[in-house]
Scaffold this active site. Sequence first.
Site, mmCIF file in Angstrom:
data_model
loop_
_atom_site.group_PDB
_atom_site.id
_atom_site.type_symbol
_atom_site.label_atom_id
_atom_site.label_comp_id
_atom_site.label_asym_id
_atom_site.label_seq_id
_atom_site.Cartn_x
_atom_site.Cartn_y
_atom_site.Cartn_z
ATOM 1 N N GLY A 9 0.813 -1.110 -0.044
ATOM 2 C CA GLY A 9 -0.003 0.026 -0.065
ATOM 3 C C GLY A 9 0.909 1.479 0.084
ATOM 4 N N ALA A 10 1.931 1.219 -0.767
ATOM 5 C CA ALA A 10 2.969 2.392 -0.677
ATOM 6 C C ALA A 10 2.952 3.139 -1.867
ATOM 7 C CB ALA A 10 4.066 1.513 -0.660
ATOM 8 N N GLY A 13 -0.685 7.752 0.437
ATOM 9 C CA GLY A 13 -1.034 8.078 1.680
ATOM 10 C C GLY A 13 -0.025 7.698 2.795
ATOM 11 N N ILE A 14 -0.320 7.057 3.709
ATOM 12 C CA ILE A 14 0.332 6.372 4.719
ATOM 13 C C ILE A 14 1.812 5.610 4.193
ATOM 14 C CG2 ILE A 14 0.809 5.062 6.768
ATOM 15 C CD1 ILE A 14 -2.042 5.971 7.565
ATOM 16 N N GLY A 15 1.385 4.775 3.352
ATOM 17 C CA GLY A 15 2.513 3.927 2.827
ATOM 18 C C GLY A 15 3.534 4.762 1.978
ATOM 19 N N SER A 130 -6.530 0.260 13.060
ATOM 20 C CA SER A 130 -7.299 1.354 13.370
ATOM 21 C C SER A 130 -8.102 1.421 14.435
ATOM 22 C CB SER A 130 -8.054 1.715 11.887
ATOM 23 O OG SER A 130 -9.005 2.695 12.281
ATOM 24 N N TYR A 156 -15.040 -2.737 7.545
ATOM 25 C CA TYR A 156 -13.693 -2.082 7.531
ATOM 26 C C TYR A 156 -13.301 -2.349 9.163
ATOM 27 C CZ TYR A 156 -10.105 1.257 7.732
ATOM 28 O OH TYR A 156 -8.707 1.843 8.071
#
Length: 273
Positions: A9-10, A13-15, A130, A156
């Site tokens: 997931g890079a 966003g966060i990744g 989360s 989720y």
Amino acid sequence: MSRTIVITGASDGIGAAAATMLANPGDTLVVVGRSAQKTQAVAKELEADFFLADFTDLAQVRGLAEKLGNKYPRIDVLANNAGGIMGARELTVDGHEKTFQVNHLAPFLLTTLLIEKLVASRATVINTSSMAHRIMAKYDIDDLDAVKKYSANAAYGNAKLDNILFTIELQRRYGDHGVSAAAFHPGVVGSGFSAESNRVTKFMYGSLMRRFMLTPAQGADTLVWLATTVPGEDWEPGKYYAKRKVATPTRTAQDPALARQLWDRSAAMVAVK
């Protein structure tokens, strides 16, 4: 010693923020994403290796594990960061509810396929969870694919709870063999993780609300801290973290028997031992 760091997931966003913060000339950084354009762009900017994999297709996850296993003699950090909130209930090509597969089942498969290398490398495995597990989850171990009842938010929340249970059981099974696992809450981050969700969720996490949210770099802080510090000294493996500190998940998320059940059922779903 040079390390190999893999972040899923890079591409955004966060990744992507974590990859930027972890880019070190002495290490091998590997970014994994679904979008060829975005993933290549991140890799080029950081002079990192990259692989493409869509976690809605477990065959691609198996292919990714094989490529990573073949190319890298060791993997020191595996950050299972890919995930997101989806919209209406949808099945993947593998027949699983999409939120469950992308957020839990695919990273579970990737980790277990790489487990021998992770053990040999005494690796750190970081799972992006989360606080949604606390406020959204309506957990039923007998309905992981949400056949009986579905809502995007509950799916989720359940998947983020899965991330914590997976961390607990991964540590129980492989902690004595050298693996150090942790889950973490990044905070409410303005990123693209809700791109496939319903209109209400898109609004909650959309551009108008982002001014009140953390930046991706702020959200990635705990991930980077876990990846760059010493497990057993700077942090305790098998725990759930927020803001670089141990946080308390729900009672359900701390249930060791439930963690074992989830592992066994996940393994059966993806046909791994």
